[in-house]
Design a protein around this motif. Structure first.
Motif, PDB file in Angstrom:
ATOM      1  N   LEU A   1     -41.609 -21.821 -32.473  1.00  0.00           N
ATOM      2  CA  LEU A   1     -40.141 -21.556 -32.650  1.00  0.00           C
ATOM      3  C   LEU A   1     -39.555 -22.017 -33.001  1.00  0.00           C
TER       4      LEU A   1
ATOM      5  N   THR B   1     -35.976 -28.322 -33.134  1.00  0.00           N
ATOM      6  CA  THR B   1     -34.779 -27.711 -32.087  1.00  0.00           C
ATOM      7  C   THR B   1     -34.294 -29.118 -31.163  1.00  0.00           C
TER       8      THR B   1
ATOM      9  N   GLU C   1     -44.983 -30.199 -30.537  1.00  0.00           N
ATOM     10  CA  GLU C   1     -43.231 -30.512 -31.114  1.00  0.00           C
ATOM     11  C   GLU C   1     -42.925 -31.359 -32.371  1.00  0.00           C
TER      12      GLU C   1
ATOM     13  N   SER D   1     -42.530 -25.519 -31.745  1.00  0.00           N
ATOM     14  CA  SER D   1     -41.304 -25.933 -31.545  1.00  0.00           C
ATOM     15  C   SER D   1     -41.182 -26.362 -33.018  1.00  0.00           C
TER      16      SER D   1
ATOM     17  N   VAL E   1     -41.201 -24.383 -24.211  1.00  0.00           N
ATOM     18  CA  VAL E   1     -43.079 -24.866 -23.646  1.00  0.00           C
ATOM     19  C   VAL E   1     -42.920 -25.119 -22.406  1.00  0.00           C
TER      20      VAL E   1
ATOM     21  N   THR F   1     -48.939 -27.683 -26.273  1.00  0.00           N
ATOM     22  CA  THR F   1     -47.766 -27.335 -26.845  1.00  0.00           C
ATOM     23  C   THR F   1     -47.811 -28.461 -28.467  1.00  0.00           C
TER      24      THR F   1
END
Length: 233
Positions: free
Chosen positions: A10, A176, A199, A173, A187, A197
């Motif tokens: 993302l 964001t 980031e 991600s 998430v 996951t």
């Protein structure tokens, strides 16, 4: 990382900021000098179509002066080289991922260089100005609008995104805020399906606590490092 096959990425405004594109909200809750409510809602389009169309005309025209940065280029490299499943979901409405060469991707919030007919639903590539009441090439209704998902409208291809998250081994991600839903909830959905996951962000986001790992720094530095790690695992 050898057990990772399917990846969902993302991307948000922090990816394109290093190319010179303004982030979603600036000081005082403004979006490139305008209140979001004045330029990015169906009500705004109905109340002042000249303002809304002019705002997106300027943003569309500005794309010619920006270029993909190392983060876009690294994700395009991942797209070319990753043998497993990959879906890049961007919240951005610019075309920098495509210009870098990414193909396994979608725009959940629409695209500046597309027009949407509010009458028949047809979409068209669009690079020039788009005045209000421009006739639709398909149905001739004077109803073309920017192909942008306004607040209160449903993001595009949610079923495809959710299906990819259900199959993902890794959700990443990048850039964001963790504040805009439904993307901010991806998430937790990925985690519920069993994905790892990660980031990658300039600063901690509103959703940082939900990730297994957060790496902080510029996207132009972190994303190439992560892609290199994935391709050489």
């Amino acid at each position: 990382m050898s057990d990772i096959r399917n990846i969902v990425v993302l991307t948000g405004a922090g990816v394109s900021a290093e190319s010179g594109i303004a982030t979603f909200r600036g000081p005082g809750g403004l979006w490139e000098g305008h209140r979001v409510e004045d330029v990015c809602t169906p009500e705004a389009l109905a109340a002042d179509p000249d303002l809304v169309h002019r705002f997106y005309d300027l943003r569309r025209a500005a794309l010619s002066s920006v270029r993909p940065n190392p983060a876009h280029e690294a994700l395009a490299r991942l797209d070319r080289a990753w043998a497993g499943g990959l879906l890049i979901v961007t919240q951005n409405v610019d075309d920098l991922h495509e210009r870098a060469g990414a193909t396994r991707m979608l725009h959940m919030h629409g695209a500046l260089r597309q027009a949407l007919c509010a009458a028949c639903g047809a979409r068209f590539a669009w690079a020039d100005a788009l005045p209000p009441a421009t006739p639709c090439p398909a149905c001739a209704a004077p109803a073309l609008r920017p192909d942008i998902v306004f607040f209160g409208e449903i993001p595009y291809q949610m079923e495809r995104i959710e299906a990819a998250l259900a199959q993902a081994d890794l959700f990443v991600s990048i850039g964001t805020s963790g504040a805009v839903y439904p993307a901010a909830g991806f998430v937790r959905l990925a985690d519920a399906y069993g994905a790892r996951t990660l980031e990658l962000n300039l600063d901690r986001s509103e959703g940082s606590d939900w990730f297994d790992e957060s790496r902080l720094g510029p996207a132009g530095t972190l994303v190439p490092q992560w892609v290199e790690q994935m391709l050489n695992a």
